[in-house]
Design an enzyme around this catalytic site. Structure first.
Site, PDB file in Angstrom:
ATOM      1  CG  ASP A   1     -31.479 -59.583  71.660  1.00 57.74           C
ATOM      2  OD1 ASP A   1     -30.622 -58.953  72.309  1.00 57.74           O
ATOM      3  OD2 ASP A   1     -31.860 -60.723  71.961  1.00 57.74           O
TER       4      ASP A   1
ATOM      5  CG  ASP B   1     -26.760 -62.919  74.385  1.00 59.08           C
ATOM      6  OD1 ASP B   1     -26.118 -63.964  74.194  1.00 59.08           O
ATOM      7  OD2 ASP B   1     -26.223 -61.839  74.696  1.00 59.08           O
TER       8      ASP B   1
END
Length: 225
Positions: free
Chosen positions: A12, A14
């Site tokens: 991921d 963010d």
């Protein structure tokens, strides 16, 4: 594309590699205010990383109303104001490089739309270490739906048993679990250890630098073809 190395680490972005979660909270808070919907910031924070339509369903009860659609547009505009102030979390670039050097396919697997993803990739500035990138625009539904993780596995050419995901939110952990992939959590998104482990995280570290410092005794040390 060259033959797959047989293992993959999916990331991921963010809150995991880039310090951006609270900028998302600010953008959503302002967006809801702009359409006359008061939503407490802590409720928004708990849903950051979730598919945008699902977030609206959770907070407004619908993603189809005029207010919901307007809020989504405002959020995009408000978050754009933060883009030039985002920064990498400690060790982010070094961790990706180290894993690539160890022979793993490094894949970015994010819910971010293409316009935001382009900025995040520019911040990372390590394209040579990346095997593939998949974002929210590549699937019908983003996390916690497993589609992004499944797409990342397909692009890496590996099965779930030979991959590990790294993420900061319950939605990363749940999406990985639904795809059969183990997930390491990081605290840098502002989510507690207990919530990450309750969602299924197999280990939790402070941030990319902490995971890099403990790489040889982390679950990634056991990742082999």
């Amino acid at each position: 594309m060259a033959d797959s190395p047989g293992t993959a680490v999916l990331f991921d972005i963010d809150g995991t590699l880039v310090d951006s979660n609270f900028q998302h909270v600010d953008a959503w808070t302002r967006a809801f205010d702009a359409v006359g919907e008061r939503v407490d910031a802590w409720r928004i924070h708990r849903l950051i990383g979730m598919d945008g339509s699902m977030l609206l369903e959770e907070l407004l009860g619908t993603s189809e109303s005029d207010a919901a659609q307007q809020a989504k547009a405002f959020q995009t505009a408000y978050f754009a104001e933060h883009l030039d102030r985002l920064h990498l979390l400690p060790g982010a670039r070094e961790l990706l490089g180290a894993l690539s050097d160890r022979g793993h396919a490094v894949v970015l697997a994010t819910s971010a739309p293409e316009n935001e993803l382009a900025v995040l990739r520019g911040l990372l500035d390590i394209e040579g270490a990346l095997w593939a990138v998949t974002g929210g625009d590549d699937v019908e539904a983003a996390k916690p739906d497993p589609g992004i993780v499944q797409n990342a596995l397909a692009q890496a050419g590996v099965d779930a048993d030979h991959a590990v995901m790294v993420g900061d939110a319950m939605w990363d952990v749940r999406a990985a679990g639904r795809a059969g992939v183990r997930c390491i959590g990081v605290r840098s998104g502002g989510v507690s250890d207990s919530e990450l482990t309750d969602a299924g995280a197999i280990a939790v570290y402070d941030d990319p630098a902490d995971l890099l410092a403990h790489l040889d005794d982390s679950p990634l040390a056991d990742l082999r073809p």
